[in-house]
Motif scaffolding. Structure first.
Motif, PDB file in Angstrom:
ATOM      1  N   MET A  28      33.640  40.789  43.745  1.00 30.15           N
ATOM      2  CA  MET A  28      34.417  40.853  44.985  1.00 30.15           C
ATOM      3  C   MET A  28      34.255  42.175  45.736  1.00 30.15           C
ATOM      4  O   MET A  28      34.713  42.294  46.879  1.00 30.15           O
ATOM      5  N   ALA A 124      36.538  35.652  42.661  1.00 31.46           N
ATOM      6  CA  ALA A 124      35.783  36.276  43.752  1.00 31.46           C
ATOM      7  C   ALA A 124      35.872  35.437  45.021  1.00 31.46           C
ATOM      8  O   ALA A 124      35.979  35.980  46.131  1.00 31.46           O
ATOM      9  N   ARG A 128      37.333  36.874  48.421  1.00 37.94           N
ATOM     10  CA  ARG A 128      36.488  36.874  49.619  1.00 37.94           C
ATOM     11  C   ARG A 128      37.234  36.251  50.795  1.00 37.94           C
ATOM     12  O   ARG A 128      37.122  36.710  51.936  1.00 37.94           O
TER      13      ARG A 128
END
Length: 372
Positions: A28, A124, A128
């Protein structure tokens, strides 16, 4: 000869995978960094995020605005579809768009993800989405936490929450004290249910035997795709509208839990009232279809769903048309739904005193416009 055995990690044996958590952070990092300008210090992974507050020295009397929230049971649909890249935008909408209600510019945000098991790619994806929402609203994502809770949450279960901080000049705070009789109430279109009322939505879907992967002919995509439509973000367009029309926008209302009437009542002064005219808009198909499947009238859902209105702006009458044009030019359909009055309250059922706020009185009147 005895070969020494590899020591067992007792934390791993208990179900917590710290290596997976570390990998999630690595995945990330680039998304988080895209939200950070030179005012963010220390990078990713520190115990605390650092934000240079020197810019506040340019304010005469800066007030910090803060908000915290989650996405609610909409995450259950993301989990059912194994699609996690839009939930983050929902979180930003729920948190950051509450800050702009007082006219504040967001500065930074932190997030918290609790899960039964850390799947790095999934975490992640969520982050995001948060980072994309932060970038769209001018908010720095300065930190967060992912906590693994085996035994408390299922392997594929998670919940997300966040908190944000913004700043506004003391004499520029928007609120009920600025509202006057004759002010116009503008509605800003939503992108769908946003992140509210999903317990009712999921109840209707389950009782109808519909699967989230089932095709929804009314929408031209699956039910899950329709219901995961991300929350529209209003912060940047509203801040630009506030700048473009100084003093014209008096109060703002984020239409979240409680629906249109309850949330508008919170930003009106005591002694004022608004009749919101249903005839000025047609609730989008997603609300109509869900209500029909659930055997409900749209009026029965007004305390739960936004029914096509994500934000309300109370604006001076002389600037209402210009403000609506500014917001429409930002890609947000905006129209007038009512006018503030301080005359004697008409007979009828009004929403007032919502969520502990001794504000104005609001009811919805008339019948919804027909679909296009």
């Amino acid at each position: 000869m005895r070969v020494a055995s590899t020591p067992t990690d007792p934390y791993s044996a208990a179900g917590v995978d710290t290596a997976a958590g570390d990998l999630a952070v690595e995945l990330m990092k680039s998304a988080v960094r895209r939200t950070q300008g030179p005012e963010v210090l220390g990078g990713v992974g520190g115990f605390a995020g650092l934000f240079d507050a020197s810019a506040l020295l340019g304010y005469t009397k800066p007030l910090l605005a803060t908000s915290t929230d989650g996405v609610g049971t909409k995450v259950a649909i993301a989990q059912a579809l194994d699609k996690h890249d839009t939930i983050g935008q929902d979180l930003v909408g729920m948190v950051v768009d509450d800050i702009v209600v007082v006219g504040a510019k967001p500065l930074f945000m932190t997030d918290y993800i609790a899960t039964g098991k850390v799947f790095p790619e999934r975490i992640a994806d969520i982050v995001r989405g948060i980072a994309d929402g932060c970038a769209a609203t001018g908010t720095a994502l300065v930190g967060g936490e992912t906590a693994e809770h085996p035994g408390l949450l299922g392997v594929n279960d998670y919940d997300v929450a966040g908190a944000a901080t913004g700043v506004v000049e003391a004499d520029a705070v928007l609120g009920a004290d600025r509202v006057r009789s004759g002010d116009v109430v503008l509605a800003l279109a939503s992108s769908g249910p946003h992140s509210n009322g999903y317990s009712l939505i999921r109840h209707i879907i389950a009782n109808a035997g519909i699967g989230y992967g089932d095709n929804a002919a009314d929408f031209g995509r699956t039910w899950g795709e329709e219901l995961l439509e991300p929350t529209r973000l209003y912060t940047s367009p509203l801040l630009r509208a506030i700048d473009a029309h100084p003093g014209a926008i008096h109060s703002l209302s984020h239409v979240t839990g409680g629906g249109i009437a309850a949330n508008l009542a919170r930003v009106l002064p005591v002694g004022t009232w608004v009749d919101v005219d249903r005839a000025t808009w047609s609730p989008p198909p997603v609300f109509r279809v869900l209500a029909d499947i659930g055997g409900l009238s749209l009026e029965q859902t007004e305390g739960t769903w936004n029914l096509g209105i994500g934000f309300l702006a109370v604006v001076s009458a002389e600037a209402a048309d210009a403000a609506a044009s500014t917001l429409s030019a930002e890609g947000i359909h905006t129209w007038q739904v009512g006018t503030v009055s301080d005359a004697a309250l008409p007979a009828g059922d009004y929403e007032q005193g919502a969520k502990g706020v001794d504000g104005g009185a609001v009811r919805l009147v008339g019948s919804y416009a027909e679909t296009d």
